[in-house]
Design a protein around this motif. Structure first.
Motif, PDB file in Angstrom:
ATOM      1  N   VAL A 166     -13.059  10.737 -11.883  1.00 20.05           N
ATOM      2  CA  VAL A 166     -11.703  10.484 -12.375  1.00 20.05           C
ATOM      3  C   VAL A 166     -10.733  11.489 -11.770  1.00 20.05           C
ATOM      4  O   VAL A 166      -9.608  11.136 -11.369  1.00 20.05           O
ATOM      5  N   GLU A 167     -11.144  12.730 -11.674  1.00 13.44           N
ATOM      6  CA  GLU A 167     -10.293  13.771 -11.098  1.00 13.44           C
ATOM      7  C   GLU A 167      -9.918  13.440  -9.657  1.00 13.44           C
ATOM      8  O   GLU A 167      -8.778  13.669  -9.233  1.00 13.44           O
ATOM      9  N   HIS A 168     -10.851  12.868  -8.914  1.00  9.13           N
ATOM     10  CA  HIS A 168     -10.566  12.496  -7.521  1.00  9.13           C
ATOM     11  C   HIS A 168      -9.449  11.454  -7.466  1.00  9.13           C
ATOM     12  O   HIS A 168      -8.517  11.559  -6.658  1.00  9.13           O
ATOM     13  N   VAL A 169      -9.534  10.444  -8.341  1.00  7.80           N
ATOM     14  CA  VAL A 169      -8.499   9.406  -8.369  1.00  7.80           C
ATOM     15  C   VAL A 169      -7.163  10.002  -8.794  1.00  7.80           C
ATOM     16  O   VAL A 169      -6.115   9.683  -8.216  1.00  7.80           O
ATOM     17  N   GLN A 170      -7.179  10.881  -9.779  1.00  9.60           N
ATOM     18  CA  GLN A 170      -5.934  11.483 -10.245  1.00  9.60           C
ATOM     19  C   GLN A 170      -5.255  12.300  -9.152  1.00  9.60           C
ATOM     20  O   GLN A 170      -4.028  12.286  -9.024  1.00  9.60           O
ATOM     21  N   ARG A 171      -6.027  13.010  -8.357  1.00  2.61           N
ATOM     22  CA  ARG A 171      -5.433  13.780  -7.256  1.00  2.61           C
ATOM     23  C   ARG A 171      -4.780  12.851  -6.246  1.00  2.61           C
ATOM     24  O   ARG A 171      -3.694  13.143  -5.720  1.00  2.61           O
ATOM     25  N   ALA A 172      -5.427  11.717  -5.969  1.00  2.00           N
ATOM     26  CA  ALA A 172      -4.848  10.765  -5.025  1.00  2.00           C
ATOM     27  C   ALA A 172      -3.556  10.160  -5.569  1.00  2.00           C
ATOM     28  O   ALA A 172      -2.588   9.958  -4.825  1.00  2.00           O
ATOM     29  N   ARG A 180       0.812  -1.197   0.000  1.00  2.00           N
ATOM     30  CA  ARG A 180       0.000   0.000   0.000  1.00  2.00           C
ATOM     31  C   ARG A 180       0.858   1.266   0.000  1.00  2.00           C
ATOM     32  O   ARG A 180       1.441   1.612   1.009  1.00  2.00           O
ATOM     33  N   PRO A 181       0.946   1.925  -1.154  1.00  2.00           N
ATOM     34  CA  PRO A 181       1.613   3.222  -1.179  1.00  2.00           C
ATOM     35  C   PRO A 181       0.735   4.257  -0.484  1.00  2.00           C
ATOM     36  O   PRO A 181      -0.385   3.960  -0.082  1.00  2.00           O
ATOM     37  N   PRO A 182       1.222   5.467  -0.312  1.00  2.00           N
ATOM     38  CA  PRO A 182       0.456   6.477   0.444  1.00  2.00           C
ATOM     39  C   PRO A 182      -0.732   6.999  -0.351  1.00  2.00           C
ATOM     40  O   PRO A 182      -0.763   8.131  -0.807  1.00  2.00           O
ATOM     41  N   LEU A 183      -1.719   6.150  -0.567  1.00  2.00           N
ATOM     42  CA  LEU A 183      -2.917   6.501  -1.309  1.00  2.00           C
ATOM     43  C   LEU A 183      -4.129   6.040  -0.504  1.00  2.00           C
ATOM     44  O   LEU A 183      -4.974   5.304  -0.989  1.00  2.00           O
ATOM     45  N   SER A 184      -4.193   6.450   0.758  1.00  2.00           N
ATOM     46  CA  SER A 184      -5.178   5.880   1.681  1.00  2.00           C
ATOM     47  C   SER A 184      -6.593   5.966   1.157  1.00  2.00           C
ATOM     48  O   SER A 184      -7.387   5.030   1.314  1.00  2.00           O
ATOM     49  N   SER A 185      -6.953   7.080   0.481  1.00  2.00           N
ATOM     50  CA  SER A 185      -8.331   7.209   0.020  1.00  2.00           C
ATOM     51  C   SER A 185      -8.678   6.175  -1.042  1.00  2.00           C
ATOM     52  O   SER A 185      -9.835   5.774  -1.166  1.00  2.00           O
ATOM     53  N   ALA A 230     -15.320   3.075  -1.180  1.00  2.00           N
ATOM     54  CA  ALA A 230     -16.292   4.133  -1.469  1.00  2.00           C
ATOM     55  C   ALA A 230     -15.844   5.097  -2.570  1.00  2.00           C
ATOM     56  O   ALA A 230     -16.647   5.433  -3.458  1.00  2.00           O
ATOM     57  N   PRO A 231     -14.585   5.590  -2.571  1.00  2.00           N
ATOM     58  CA  PRO A 231     -14.204   6.552  -3.625  1.00  2.00           C
ATOM     59  C   PRO A 231     -14.275   5.989  -5.036  1.00  2.00           C
ATOM     60  O   PRO A 231     -14.311   6.755  -6.007  1.00  2.00           O
ATOM     61  N   TRP A 232     -14.279   4.646  -5.167  1.00  2.00           N
ATOM     62  CA  TRP A 232     -14.323   4.037  -6.490  1.00  2.00           C
ATOM     63  C   TRP A 232     -15.745   3.899  -7.026  1.00  2.00           C
ATOM     64  O   TRP A 232     -15.944   3.647  -8.213  1.00  2.00           O
ATOM     65  N   GLY A 233     -16.732   4.027  -6.126  1.00  2.00           N
ATOM     66  CA  GLY A 233     -18.105   3.850  -6.542  1.00  2.00           C
ATOM     67  C   GLY A 233     -18.510   4.715  -7.719  1.00  2.00           C
ATOM     68  O   GLY A 233     -19.081   4.223  -8.704  1.00  2.00           O
TER      69      GLY A 233
END
Length: 456
Positions: A64-70, A5-10, A15-18
């Motif tokens: 998609v933007e949320h994932v890219q920020r993470a 697990r890299p530092p991508l906790s979210s 839930a964020p993938w829903g």
């Protein structure tokens, strides 16, 4: 299976993938007979590959933007994912993290290509130019006219010395064409000669419609400077037709770059094709990874504006490249019809017919790439007889047969597990077995479980 697990906790929470998965379900999900759905995609820090409603959208959805920020926060370039969604909403989500031994697929959400030999490139990038003992300069070469025209165009230019020209030749290991020497005797194309006088610098650093470089910046086109990928270029072949002016290469020590148009490189060609001339001028397109285009028969023609075009020396059809099966109009019906001493690349596509035997391919001297859709091979173990393969793409079941029999060809430099329609977990497991055979880094995967409930 490895779960790091890299530092991508979210992104390690379901839930964020829903929102991303709901977007894909509204697009083009694969529906299974039991009513479950499969979706897959790739999201990188600067791009994504997702089959969304209406096709491949150029507008970035908020999900998609949320994932890219993470990904940016974690310093990770991209993540590939797939999800199995049951009719009840119960979902298994698989995240596959970047691996140094995996070349990402371009334009598809697939796992990508396994690079079994570090630093390896497809054969077209290793192709050396054919000898051109009979090549001669074009009849249009006129050194006196060229020099007179250049001095009229650049009356205040500062020319290079013979010592500077000789030093450039020694560094490149070639003898520059007389026309190019004339050009640099007129102008050495150094911007620093003119200080802040940008107009004068620009005026004395041009060759035709192109910006010229100084002698110290002359360079040859090395194949490694052009982008290559196994997923596309491992399935390509380069052929120089008998009338081609330019050899179909990724690069050549005889392609001497002397300028650009701001993106593409312009070069004199000391290794022309059978229909070309020694010292002709060619354009190396930055958006293409193979071949070059004829611009002018001579440097004289370039300066005088007498340019012309001829298609690049590249060929993507029989007999070097063939496809068997499938439903396309140009497909061959049998492997035997494709078998030819010049065959380099064979693709076998799924269709309505019976699986194919590979026996007709045995002994073909140039066959280096084989791709086959799942279920299209009568006996995968026949691959063991194809001793020159460097790239092999099969379904997980076919790879399983080879792995269990210890029959994976050791000649391979790259491999791919055909994923479309296959279970991602099975694909990753097979891929890691292949990587382990070559002692390569393994793929790291994270599995998340969750409920994909309708939005309130």
């Amino acid at each position: 299976m490895i779960d790091r697990r890299p530092p991508l906790s979210s992104l390690y929470e379901f839930a964020p993938w829903g929102p991303v998965l709901r977007l894909l379900l509204a697009g083009y999900p694969e529906i299974r007979p039991d009513g479950s759905a499969r979706v897959a995609g790739r999201i990188g820090r600067t791009g994504w590959s997702l089959w969304l409603p209406g096709g491949m959208s150029s507008e970035r959805p908020a999900a998609v933007e949320h994932v890219q920020r993470a990904l940016a926060r974690g310093g990770v370039e991209e993540v590939a994912f797939s999800a199995e969604i049951q009719p009840t909403g119960r979902t298994t989500l698989r995240l596959v993290w970047p691996c140094p031994a995996v070349e990402p697929a371009i334009g598809y959400p697939d796992l990508g290509v396994l690079v079994l030999v570090d630093g390896s490139v497809p054969e077209p990038w290793r192709r050396l130019p054919d000898p051109v003992p009979g090549a001669v300069p074009a009849p249009s070469v006129d050194l006196e006219l060229l020099e007179r025209t250049l001095r009229e165009q650049m009356p205040d230019a500062i020319g290079a010395t013979e010592e500077e020209i000789a030093a450039a030749e020694a560094r490149l290991g070639v003898t520059l064409p007389d026309e190019l020497k004339v050009f640099y005797r007129v102008t050495r194309a150094r911007w620093e000669d003119w200080g802040d006088n940008y107009e004068a610098a620009d005026r004395t650093s041009t060759a035709g419609d192109y910006d010229a470089c100084d002698l110290e910046s002359l360079n040859s086109v090395e194949p490694g400077t052009r982008h290559s990928c196994w997923n596309l270029d491992g399935k390509d072949a380069v052929v120089t037709p008998p009338d081609a002016a330019v050899q179909g290469l990724a690069g050549s020590p005889g392609w001497i770059v002397f300028g650009s148009n701001g993106g593409d490189e312009i070069a004199v060609d000391l290794t022309p094709g059978p229909g070309g001339h020694l010292g002709q001028v060619i354009l190396v397109d930055h958006e293409r990874s193979l071949g070059a285009e004829l611009v002018a028969d001579s440097f004289t023609d370039l300066v005088l504006g007498r340019t012309r075009e001829q298609p690049r020396g590249r060929h993507e059809g029989l007999p070097a490249v063939a496809e068997v099966g499938g439903d396309g109009d140009g497909d061959l019906a049998t492997v035997r019809a494709a078998a030819h001493p010049a065959l380099e690349v064979l693709s076998i596509a799924a269709g309505d017919g019976a699986p194919f035997s590979l026996a007709p391919l045995t002994g073909l001297p140039r066959l280096r790439t084989l791709t086959a859709d799942p279920g299209t091979l009568a006996d995968p173990l026949e691959i063991a007889e194809l001793t020159g393969l460097e790239f092999l793409e099969l379904g997980p079941q076919e790879w399983r047969v080879l792995l269990d029999a210890g029959a994976v060809p050791r000649s391979l430099s790259a491999a791919a597990v055909r994923e479309r329609g296959q279970d991602r977990g099975t694909v990753v497991a097979v891929a890691n077995e292949l990587l382990a055979l070559w002692n390569r880094p393994l793929i790291e995967e994270t599995v998340l479980e969750g409920e994909l409930l309708p939005e309130a």
